[in-house]
Design a protein around this motif. Structure first.
Motif, mmCIF file in Angstrom:
data_model
loop_
_atom_site.group_PDB
_atom_site.id
_atom_site.type_symbol
_atom_site.label_atom_id
_atom_site.label_comp_id
_atom_site.label_asym_id
_atom_site.label_seq_id
_atom_site.Cartn_x
_atom_site.Cartn_y
_atom_site.Cartn_z
ATOM 1 N N TYR A 1 5.311 1.999 0.497
ATOM 2 C CA TYR A 1 6.670 2.298 0.946
ATOM 3 C C TYR A 1 7.072 3.710 0.538
ATOM 4 O O TYR A 1 7.497 4.498 1.356
ATOM 5 C CB TYR A 1 7.616 1.244 0.370
ATOM 6 C CG TYR A 1 9.055 1.380 0.772
ATOM 7 C CD1 TYR A 1 9.425 1.498 2.105
ATOM 8 C CD2 TYR A 1 10.053 1.377 -0.180
ATOM 9 C CE1 TYR A 1 10.749 1.614 2.475
ATOM 10 C CE2 TYR A 1 11.383 1.481 0.171
ATOM 11 C CZ TYR A 1 11.720 1.606 1.508
ATOM 12 O OH TYR A 1 13.041 1.720 1.865
ATOM 13 N N ARG B 1 -1.730 0.193 4.331
ATOM 14 C CA ARG B 1 -1.912 -1.155 3.807
ATOM 15 C C ARG B 1 -2.695 -1.029 2.508
ATOM 16 O O ARG B 1 -3.713 -0.332 2.441
ATOM 17 C CB ARG B 1 -2.685 -1.995 4.831
ATOM 18 C CG ARG B 1 -2.609 -3.442 4.604
ATOM 19 C CD ARG B 1 -1.220 -3.966 4.871
ATOM 20 N NE ARG B 1 -1.273 -5.427 4.774
ATOM 21 C CZ ARG B 1 -0.245 -6.170 4.503
ATOM 22 N NH1 ARG B 1 0.946 -5.643 4.354
ATOM 23 N NH2 ARG B 1 -0.368 -7.462 4.419
ATOM 24 N N THR C 1 -1.220 -7.844 -9.781
ATOM 25 C CA THR C 1 0.053 -7.912 -10.488
ATOM 26 C C THR C 1 -0.043 -8.759 -11.748
ATOM 27 O O THR C 1 -0.979 -9.536 -11.922
ATOM 28 C CB THR C 1 1.143 -8.521 -9.587
ATOM 29 O OG1 THR C 1 0.755 -9.852 -9.228
ATOM 30 C CG2 THR C 1 1.355 -7.700 -8.332
ATOM 31 N N VAL D 1 5.817 -0.395 -3.240
ATOM 32 C CA VAL D 1 5.187 -1.063 -2.116
ATOM 33 C C VAL D 1 6.155 -2.119 -1.612
ATOM 34 O O VAL D 1 7.064 -2.546 -2.321
ATOM 35 C CB VAL D 1 3.832 -1.717 -2.484
ATOM 36 C CG1 VAL D 1 2.845 -0.676 -2.967
ATOM 37 C CG2 VAL D 1 4.014 -2.822 -3.508
ATOM 38 N N LEU D 2 5.957 -2.544 -0.364
ATOM 39 C CA LEU D 2 6.719 -3.646 0.189
ATOM 40 C C LEU D 2 5.792 -4.841 0.315
ATOM 41 O O LEU D 2 4.717 -4.744 0.930
ATOM 42 C CB LEU D 2 7.269 -3.299 1.570
ATOM 43 C CG LEU D 2 8.358 -2.242 1.631
ATOM 44 C CD1 LEU D 2 8.742 -1.969 3.087
ATOM 45 C CD2 LEU D 2 9.573 -2.659 0.834
ATOM 46 N N LEU D 3 6.191 -5.957 -0.275
ATOM 47 C CA LEU D 3 5.449 -7.191 -0.077
ATOM 48 C C LEU D 3 5.656 -7.648 1.356
ATOM 49 O O LEU D 3 6.545 -7.148 2.063
ATOM 50 C CB LEU D 3 5.935 -8.260 -1.056
ATOM 51 C CG LEU D 3 5.834 -7.911 -2.549
ATOM 52 C CD1 LEU D 3 6.336 -9.081 -3.388
ATOM 53 C CD2 LEU D 3 4.418 -7.540 -2.929
ATOM 54 N N ASP D 4 4.876 -8.603 1.820
ATOM 55 C CA ASP D 4 4.975 -9.049 3.202
ATOM 56 C C ASP D 4 6.329 -9.660 3.530
ATOM 57 O O ASP D 4 6.731 -9.692 4.692
ATOM 58 C CB ASP D 4 3.853 -10.025 3.525
ATOM 59 C CG ASP D 4 2.499 -9.323 3.611
ATOM 60 O OD1 ASP D 4 2.471 -8.083 3.743
ATOM 61 O OD2 ASP D 4 1.473 -10.018 3.538
ATOM 62 N N GLY E 1 9.873 -10.497 -6.442
ATOM 63 C CA GLY E 1 9.318 -9.170 -6.644
ATOM 64 C C GLY E 1 9.804 -8.499 -7.903
ATOM 65 O O GLY E 1 9.107 -7.702 -8.513
ATOM 66 N N GLN F 1 -1.783 -8.408 -0.859
ATOM 67 C CA GLN F 1 -1.651 -7.245 0.002
ATOM 68 C C GLN F 1 -0.197 -6.820 0.096
ATOM 69 O O GLN F 1 0.715 -7.630 -0.074
ATOM 70 C CB GLN F 1 -2.163 -7.558 1.399
ATOM 71 C CG GLN F 1 -3.639 -7.862 1.446
ATOM 72 C CD GLN F 1 -4.075 -8.159 2.865
ATOM 73 O OE1 GLN F 1 -3.448 -7.751 3.833
ATOM 74 N NE2 GLN F 1 -5.163 -8.891 2.995
ATOM 75 N N ALA F 2 0.004 -5.536 0.368
ATOM 76 C CA ALA F 2 1.342 -4.987 0.531
ATOM 77 C C ALA F 2 1.227 -3.729 1.398
ATOM 78 O O ALA F 2 0.132 -3.337 1.783
ATOM 79 C CB ALA F 2 1.949 -4.650 -0.825
ATOM 80 N N THR F 3 2.363 -3.107 1.665
ATOM 81 C CA THR F 3 2.404 -1.873 2.431
ATOM 82 C C THR F 3 3.036 -0.793 1.571
ATOM 83 O O THR F 3 4.083 -1.019 0.954
ATOM 84 C CB THR F 3 3.233 -2.071 3.722
ATOM 85 O OG1 THR F 3 2.653 -3.126 4.481
ATOM 86 C CG2 THR F 3 3.252 -0.807 4.559
#
Length: 71
Positions: free
Chosen positions: A6, A45, A50, A17-20, A58, A2-4
């Motif tokens: 960005y 979210r 990958t 995306v931003l990793l946690d 990353g 999961q990521a967010t």
């Protein structure tokens, strides 16, 4: 994983995306298209898939799929 979301550029269909842990990881149009999305807003979210690219963290990840996280 999961990521967010960005950043997202609708013209190139690419972004980051931003990793946690806060690490930004870019994705290209192929990864975006593989997820079947039409739009992505910062803060959403997402679920990503990958592939490793030889380095650690990353910077060593290549995103192959971006889709919305469902619960």
């Amino acid at each position: 994983m999961q990521a967010t979301a960005y950043t997202y550029d609708p013209e190139s269909r690419s972004g980051q995306v931003l990793l946690d842990d806060g690490t930004p990881v870019p994705f290209d149009a192929a990864a975006f298209d593989a997820g079947g999305l039409r739009l992505l807003r910062p803060g959403q979210r997402v679920r990503i898939e990958t592939a490793a690219e030889g380095a650690t963290g990353g910077a060593g990840l290549r995103i192959t799929l971006v889709t919305l996280q469902t619960f």
